[in-house]
Enzyme design. Structure first.
Site, short mmCIF file in Angstrom:
data_model
loop_
_atom_site.label_atom_id
_atom_site.label_comp_id
_atom_site.label_asym_id
_atom_site.label_seq_id
_atom_site.Cartn_x
_atom_site.Cartn_y
_atom_site.Cartn_z
N SER A 53 1.97 -0.66 0.36
CA SER A 53 2.19 -2.21 0.27
C SER A 53 3.48 -2.46 1.29
O SER A 53 3.33 -2.04 2.30
CB SER A 53 2.25 -3.02 -0.87
OG SER A 53 2.20 -4.42 -1.09
N ASP A 172 -4.86 -3.23 -0.94
CA ASP A 172 -3.57 -2.78 -1.25
C ASP A 172 -3.44 -1.37 -1.93
O ASP A 172 -4.03 -1.29 -2.87
CB ASP A 172 -2.79 -3.97 -2.25
CG ASP A 172 -1.27 -3.89 -2.19
OD1 ASP A 172 -0.81 -2.92 -2.22
OD2 ASP A 172 -0.53 -4.70 -1.93
#
EC number: 3.1.1.3
Length: 396
Positions: A53, A172
């Protein structure tokens, strides 16, 4: 623990792993500024620099040679833009992933994929089955950008249509592995949540309860609840500057514990106190005074407090490198100049509570958000086609 166990093992390969943490990635930048200032070999000599991320964005900047001060300025700019909207990042007109893409296109050098290959390790979550994928080789600059975009796509928070890498949809990386290569014994783990990471905030009291989310140790306490919420909803720029400084000081504690500082002196503020320090925003105050509008001065008279006014408390950034101080002070000044009623609204407690509840609605039903994202990513007739294949199986 014996002293030999505390010392860092230079004779073994080591990695640096940065946890995904949204806008709190300024913590990573503060920690890395400390390491680069005092023990740069720890960064430059790392076998791999990993991230998921927002952590992978910091890791990518390190591996391709982008100054971390520039990365800090970008995070602060995005946070300032988000806070101009009533719902911040959650406002329909604010495209967080689009801003990330624009920044990558603008800052990554043409040979970024060559610099990153073999050095950068990015965590991805495959949408189809939720499996974690680690990517360390990149064929082109565009492919590197695709991988970074995939790792930053948090379902619903960033939208419903996930990006793809080599024809496969990913989301993610923090959802499946928020601390890549954490299992290797010589990996330095960095996270802005109090827990068991090598570099992380330390709570004043001992906590027996903790959870492991994506391989990141997170203690269960109110401090971490606030940290998680402000990862998704950017706090005031002054608070982000404080988080950056916390990262610097926590990294300094890690270096001291591992006996990596040698004979280096402690920061001036820790030796002689803050009275001898120059104000962090002193130079910027003088610049602002020089460009102060003459017409406004004539109408309202000179401002006697102008020279004393600082946009950032010097104690917040006193130990940071000078470049970081200037960037943080500039961002806070611009933030004060562009304060809107919507950004002031988000400071009221009832509004904060509502926004925090919205954040937890995004975090808690992870499986549901993944299913919703799958439905948006799946071609319209894919499900029907798979049913037809099952109906017309060849006879045995």
């Amino acid at each position: 623990m014996e002293a030999s166990e505390k010392k860092f093992k230079w004779d073994e390969e080591w990695n640096i792993s940065l946890a995904g943490c949204g806008f709190r990635s300024v913590y990573h930048l503060g920690a890395l500024s400390c390491i680069l200032e005092r023990v740069p070999r720890l960064v430059h000599g790392a076998s791999k620099i990993c991230g998921a991320s927002s952590g992978c964005l910091v890791a990518a900047a390190l591996t391709v040679g982008i100054p971390i001060e520039q990365s800090c300025a970008h995070v602060l700019t995005v946070a300032r833009e988000a806070r101009k909207h009533t719902l911040g990042v959650l406002h329909p007109t604010f495209g967080l992933l689009q801003r990330v893409q624009e920044s990558l296109l603008e800052t990554l050098p043409e040979d970024a994929h060559l610099r990153a290959s073999g050095k950068l390790c990015v965590s991805l979550t495959r949408l189809a089955d939720g499996k974690n994928i680690l990517v360390s080789e990149f064929d082109s600059r565009e492919e590197l950008i695709q991988v970074l975009m995939c790792s930053c796509f948090f379902p619903v928070y960033c939208g419903f249509s996930p990006p793809s890498y080599r024809g496969v949809h990913y989301v993610d990386g923090a959802l499946s592995n928020n601390m890549p290569l954490f299992e290797q014994r010589n990996t330095i783990t960095v996270a802005p949540f109090s827990g068991e990471s090598d570099i992380c905030p330390r709570e004043g009291t001992y906590n027996f309860f903790e959870v492991h989310y994506g391989n990141v140790s997170i203690q269960i306490n109110m401090g971490n609840v606030h940290r998680i919420c402000t990862s998704f909803l950017p706090p005031r720029l002054e608070k982000l500057a404080e988080i950056c400084h916390d990262g610097y000081m926590d990294a300094l504690c890690f270096l001291r514990e591992k006996d990596l500082l040698g004979t280096q002196r402690l920061p001036q503020s820790l030796e002689a106190g803050t009275d001898t320090l120059e104000p962090a925003c002193g130079e910027l105050v003088k610049e602002a005074a020089q460009v102060y509008e003459p017409e406004k001065t004539q109408l309202t008279g000179p401002n006697p407090t102008q020279e004393k006014d600082c946009w950032l408390d010097q104690r917040v950034v006193e130990n940071l490198p000078q470049d970081f101080k200037k960037i943080l002070c500039e961002a806070c000044r611009e933030g004060h100049d562009s304060v809107s009623w919507s950004s002031q609204l988000t400071e009221f407690l009832p509004v904060k509570v509502v926004l925090y509840l919205l954040t937890f609605l995004l975090l808690l039903p992870i499986e549901l958000t993944l299913l919703l994202t799958k439905s948006f990513a799946q071609p319209p007739n894919a499900e029907f086609a798979s049913m037809r294949q099952n109906d017309f199986k060849p006879p045995k």
